[in-house]
Write a protein that holds these residues in place. Structure first.
Motif, PDB file in Angstrom:
ATOM      1  N   ASN A  97       0.809  -1.230   0.000  1.00  0.00           N
ATOM      2  CA  ASN A  97       0.000   0.000   0.000  1.00  0.00           C
ATOM      3  C   ASN A  97       0.836   1.272   0.000  1.00  0.00           C
ATOM      4  OD1 ASN A  97      -2.078  -1.834   0.245  1.00  0.00           O
ATOM      5  ND2 ASN A  97      -2.852  -1.075   2.195  1.00  0.00           N
ATOM      6  N   ASN A  98       2.046   1.200  -0.535  1.00  0.00           N
ATOM      7  CA  ASN A  98       2.924   2.365  -0.574  1.00  0.00           C
ATOM      8  C   ASN A  98       2.924   3.002  -1.961  1.00  0.00           C
ATOM      9  OD1 ASN A  98       4.336   1.952   2.175  1.00  0.00           O
ATOM     10  ND2 ASN A  98       4.633  -0.015   1.147  1.00  0.00           N
ATOM     11  N   ILE A  99       3.153   4.308  -1.991  1.00  0.00           N
ATOM     12  CA  ILE A  99       3.353   5.027  -3.245  1.00  0.00           C
ATOM     13  C   ILE A  99       4.833   5.375  -3.348  1.00  0.00           C
ATOM     14  CG2 ILE A  99       2.883   7.132  -4.544  1.00  0.00           C
ATOM     15  CD1 ILE A  99       0.102   7.165  -3.300  1.00  0.00           C
ATOM     16  N   PHE A 100       5.475   4.922  -4.431  1.00  0.00           N
ATOM     17  CA  PHE A 100       6.852   5.266  -4.740  1.00  0.00           C
ATOM     18  C   PHE A 100       6.821   6.209  -5.944  1.00  0.00           C
ATOM     19  CE2 PHE A 100       6.901   0.904  -3.045  1.00  0.00           C
ATOM     20  CZ  PHE A 100       7.724   1.077  -1.940  1.00  0.00           C
ATOM     21  N   TYR A 101       7.307   7.428  -5.759  1.00  0.00           N
ATOM     22  CA  TYR A 101       7.137   8.441  -6.799  1.00  0.00           C
ATOM     23  C   TYR A 101       8.439   9.188  -6.999  1.00  0.00           C
ATOM     24  CZ  TYR A 101       4.845  12.000  -9.638  1.00  0.00           C
ATOM     25  OH  TYR A 101       4.476  12.814 -10.680  1.00  0.00           O
TER      26      TYR A 101
ATOM     27  N   TYR B 129       0.406  -4.572  -3.869  1.00  0.00           N
ATOM     28  CA  TYR B 129      -0.525  -3.452  -3.721  1.00  0.00           C
ATOM     29  C   TYR B 129       0.179  -2.097  -3.655  1.00  0.00           C
ATOM     30  CZ  TYR B 129      -4.067  -7.002  -2.538  1.00  0.00           C
ATOM     31  OH  TYR B 129      -4.913  -8.066  -2.560  1.00  0.00           O
ATOM     32  N   ASN B 130       1.385  -2.002  -4.188  1.00  0.00           N
ATOM     33  CA  ASN B 130       2.103  -0.731  -4.214  1.00  0.00           C
ATOM     34  C   ASN B 130       1.927  -0.046  -5.561  1.00  0.00           C
ATOM     35  OD1 ASN B 130       3.611  -1.009  -1.557  1.00  0.00           O
ATOM     36  ND2 ASN B 130       4.271  -2.875  -2.620  1.00  0.00           N
ATOM     37  N   LEU B 131       2.011   1.290  -5.553  1.00  0.00           N
ATOM     38  CA  LEU B 131       1.918   2.068  -6.779  1.00  0.00           C
ATOM     39  C   LEU B 131       3.286   2.663  -7.083  1.00  0.00           C
ATOM     40  CD1 LEU B 131      -0.860   4.482  -7.916  1.00  0.00           C
ATOM     41  CD2 LEU B 131       1.519   5.216  -8.028  1.00  0.00           C
ATOM     42  N   TYR B 132       3.768   2.413  -8.303  1.00  0.00           N
ATOM     43  CA  TYR B 132       5.030   2.960  -8.766  1.00  0.00           C
ATOM     44  C   TYR B 132       4.695   4.058  -9.761  1.00  0.00           C
ATOM     45  CZ  TYR B 132       6.658  -1.366  -6.667  1.00  0.00           C
ATOM     46  OH  TYR B 132       6.899  -2.394  -5.789  1.00  0.00           O
ATOM     47  N   GLY B 133       4.833   5.307  -9.342  1.00  0.00           N
ATOM     48  CA  GLY B 133       4.362   6.412 -10.159  1.00  0.00           C
ATOM     49  C   GLY B 133       5.483   7.301 -10.631  1.00  0.00           C
ATOM     50  N   GLN B 134       5.251   7.978 -11.740  1.00  0.00           N
ATOM     51  CA  GLN B 134       6.191   8.961 -12.238  1.00  0.00           C
ATOM     52  C   GLN B 134       5.452   9.832 -13.240  1.00  0.00           C
ATOM     53  OE1 GLN B 134       9.003   6.155 -14.073  1.00  0.00           O
ATOM     54  NE2 GLN B 134       8.467   7.079 -16.018  1.00  0.00           N
ATOM     55  N   ASN B 135       6.133  10.865 -13.708  1.00  0.00           N
ATOM     56  CA  ASN B 135       5.504  11.734 -14.692  1.00  0.00           C
ATOM     57  C   ASN B 135       5.438  11.098 -16.073  1.00  0.00           C
ATOM     58  OD1 ASN B 135       5.233  13.639 -12.735  1.00  0.00           O
ATOM     59  ND2 ASN B 135       7.095  14.737 -13.264  1.00  0.00           N
ATOM     60  N   ASN B 136       6.324  10.148 -16.312  1.00  0.00           N
ATOM     61  CA  ASN B 136       6.373   9.545 -17.634  1.00  0.00           C
ATOM     62  C   ASN B 136       6.998   8.156 -17.484  1.00  0.00           C
ATOM     63  OD1 ASN B 136       6.173   9.197 -20.346  1.00  0.00           O
ATOM     64  ND2 ASN B 136       7.780  10.654 -20.916  1.00  0.00           N
ATOM     65  N   GLY B 137       6.924   7.311 -18.485  1.00  0.00           N
ATOM     66  CA  GLY B 137       7.566   6.012 -18.423  1.00  0.00           C
ATOM     67  C   GLY B 137       6.726   4.931 -19.064  1.00  0.00           C
ATOM     68  N   ILE B 138       7.334   3.770 -19.266  1.00  0.00           N
ATOM     69  CA  ILE B 138       6.643   2.636 -19.861  1.00  0.00           C
ATOM     70  C   ILE B 138       6.797   1.425 -18.961  1.00  0.00           C
ATOM     71  CG2 ILE B 138       6.877   3.486 -22.220  1.00  0.00           C
ATOM     72  CD1 ILE B 138       9.305   1.722 -22.555  1.00  0.00           C
ATOM     73  N   ASP B 139       5.948   0.414 -19.186  1.00  0.00           N
ATOM     74  CA  ASP B 139       5.900  -0.688 -18.239  1.00  0.00           C
ATOM     75  C   ASP B 139       7.102  -1.617 -18.313  1.00  0.00           C
ATOM     76  OD1 ASP B 139       5.435  -2.083 -20.548  1.00  0.00           O
ATOM     77  OD2 ASP B 139       3.356  -2.598 -20.083  1.00  0.00           O
ATOM     78  N   THR B 140       7.993  -1.419 -19.265  1.00  0.00           N
ATOM     79  CA  THR B 140       9.214  -2.210 -19.296  1.00  0.00           C
ATOM     80  C   THR B 140      10.372  -1.530 -18.564  1.00  0.00           C
ATOM     81  OG1 THR B 140       9.802  -1.239 -21.437  1.00  0.00           O
ATOM     82  CG2 THR B 140       8.622  -3.348 -21.459  1.00  0.00           C
ATOM     83  N   ASP B 141      10.165  -0.311 -18.063  1.00  0.00           N
ATOM     84  CA  ASP B 141      11.198   0.340 -17.273  1.00  0.00           C
ATOM     85  C   ASP B 141      11.506  -0.505 -16.044  1.00  0.00           C
ATOM     86  OD1 ASP B 141      11.419   2.445 -18.972  1.00  0.00           O
ATOM     87  OD2 ASP B 141      10.207   3.822 -17.781  1.00  0.00           O
ATOM     88  N   LYS B 142      12.770  -0.562 -15.676  1.00  0.00           N
ATOM     89  CA  LYS B 142      13.183  -1.351 -14.528  1.00  0.00           C
ATOM     90  C   LYS B 142      12.938  -0.549 -13.255  1.00  0.00           C
ATOM     91  CE  LYS B 142      14.724  -4.173 -17.656  1.00  0.00           C
ATOM     92  NZ  LYS B 142      13.934  -5.346 -18.074  1.00  0.00           N
ATOM     93  N   ILE B 143      12.178  -1.117 -12.327  1.00  0.00           N
ATOM     94  CA  ILE B 143      11.848  -0.372 -11.115  1.00  0.00           C
ATOM     95  C   ILE B 143      12.296  -1.092  -9.855  1.00  0.00           C
ATOM     96  CG2 ILE B 143       9.879   0.797 -12.144  1.00  0.00           C
ATOM     97  CD1 ILE B 143       8.075  -1.191 -10.663  1.00  0.00           C
ATOM     98  N   ILE B 144      12.632  -2.381  -9.956  1.00  0.00           N
ATOM     99  CA  ILE B 144      13.006  -3.153  -8.775  1.00  0.00           C
ATOM    100  C   ILE B 144      14.362  -3.783  -9.014  1.00  0.00           C
ATOM    101  CG2 ILE B 144      12.409  -5.108  -7.297  1.00  0.00           C
ATOM    102  CD1 ILE B 144       9.494  -4.524  -7.872  1.00  0.00           C
TER     103      ILE B 144
END
Length: 396
Positions: free
Chosen positions: A275-279, A302-317
């Motif tokens: 339930n965390n937002i990472f922005y 249940y976490n949200l990985y947010g940014q102003n721009n990006g695509i779902d293949t970007d590496k986030i973890i």
């Protein structure tokens, strides 16, 4: 004076400045605290200001105290709490205290180290509803809340701000290290406003050596000027502590960074992160680092990985190489997570309540008590999905 008494310090009609360290030499007992606070009567209920080139308040081997409604400024350290092998500290409440422009480590410094071994000599310190701000000009390391060798530490409902215009050592909003046995950090707003060019390796939160339970919920950790890889919005390492002695519960927080940095870095296989937002403010989201494989990957969800721009293949973890959220789902993580969507805060970044239409509404896990009250004190639903982040939206 004795246990159960209240020491009222006169603040005059508006304020009175005291150019002396307040050294506490009296303890309460388990049934009767000893209390120090500003006056209540007319003519004495103004601000009590401690302004001294030394520690503002010293608590050395005293217990069962409540200190509240004081202002401490221009000091070396705000409140210094010390236990030792010749005397323990038990049950200290620090309520509604303002510390600003201190020059060395610790608006509040809690040191339970003992030469007799690694067991803590401090138990049950509560820091609540305080406003704590570093100096703008010092070149010292000035972690706002610093704690070591402490059992049952509670950091609740505080506003913590790191500001520095000077190039110097790193400064953290909260730093806890060396055998912390149970810690709760909840409902705080932590803003590290230093520029990473000035204070490389600074952190919003930095921790190590947890023994027992770490409960971290409803916090905002905001570091908009962190742009270097050495800075972390949240950082936890096992340090010298075995991985199997600590368990983290990290729920309903908002982590905001300023670049492709470590938004969140944890080394604990028994962590639950939901339930965390990472922005991240620029285009690419900062990475979430998981240095130790979780025992159960469904605990990351249940976490949200947010940014102003990006695509779902970007590496986030970062785990076994950088992975996208879709790749993490192969492990069973983030099956309900939200990838690459703007959380739609009310006002970026002054008001982090969610707008109507936010993708974070009704998309969080229902985690039950004791984390079912949001940062505003609003009770979250008992039988339906929660909102992601630290606020429950009341206008859905």
């Amino acid at each position: 004076m004795e246990a159960g008494d209240v020491l009222f310090i006169s603040g005059g009609e508006d304020s009175i400045v005291y150019n002396q360290t307040l050294t506490v030499k009296i303890s309460g007992d388990p049934s009767k605290l000893f209390t120090i606070r500003n006056g209540l009567d007319p003519g004495h209920n103004g601000k009590v200001i401690i302004d001294v080139r030394d520690k503002g308040i010293r608590i050395i081997k005293n217990s069962y105290l409540r200190i509240s409604n004081l202002v401490i400024k221009n000091v070396s350290q705000g409140i210094y709490i010390r236990g030792s092998s010749t005397g323990d500290v038990n049950v200290i409440y620090l309520d509604s205290i303002k510390v600003l422009n201190y020059k060395k480590q610790g608006a509040i410094n809690i040191n339970g180290w003992s030469s007799s071994g690694f067991d803590s000599t401090i138990d049950s310190v509560f820091v609540r509803f305080c406003s704590l701000t570093t100096s703008h000009t010092t070149q010292n390391q000035t972690d706002v809340i610093y704690a070591q060798y402490c059992n049952n530490l509670f950091i609740l409902n505080n506003n913590i701000t790191v500001i520095s215009g000077m190039k110097g050592p790193h400064t953290d909003g909260i730093q806890f290290v060396h055998n912390i046995k149970n810690i709760t950090i909840a409902n705080n707003t932590i803003a590290n406003l230093t520029n990473s060019d000035n204070n490389n390796k600074s952190n919003g939160i930095m921790g190590a050596d947890l023994i027992g339970t770490g409960l971290f919920y409803n916090n905002i950790v905001y570091a908009p000027y962190f742009r270097e890889s050495g800075n972390n919005v949240f950082l936890y390492t096992n340090g010298s502590t075995p991985d199997d002695v600590g368990a983290w519960y990290i729920y309903n927080n908002v982590f905001i960074g300023g670049g492709t940095i470590k938004l969140f870095s944890i080394e604990d296989k028994d962590a639950r992160i939901k339930n965390n937002i990472f922005y991240s403010i620029p285009e690419r989201t900062g990475l979430v680092f998981l240095k130790v494989p979780l025992e159960d990957w469904s605990r990351l969800d249940y976490n949200l990985y947010g940014q102003n721009n990006g695509i779902d293949t970007d590496k986030i973890i970062n785990f076994e190489g950088n992975k996208s959220a879709k790749q993490m789902q192969i492990f069973g993580a983030e099956l309900h997570g939200i990838d690459r969507q703007n959380p739609l805060f009310q006002t970026y970044f002054d008001n982090l309540h969610l707008q109507n239409g936010s993708p974070a509404l009704n998309r969080g896990d229902n985690l039950g008590v004791p984390v079912n009250i949001d940062k505003d004190g609003l009770e979250r639903p008992s039988s339906s999905n929660w909102d992601i982040g630290c606020y429950q939206n009341i206008d859905e």
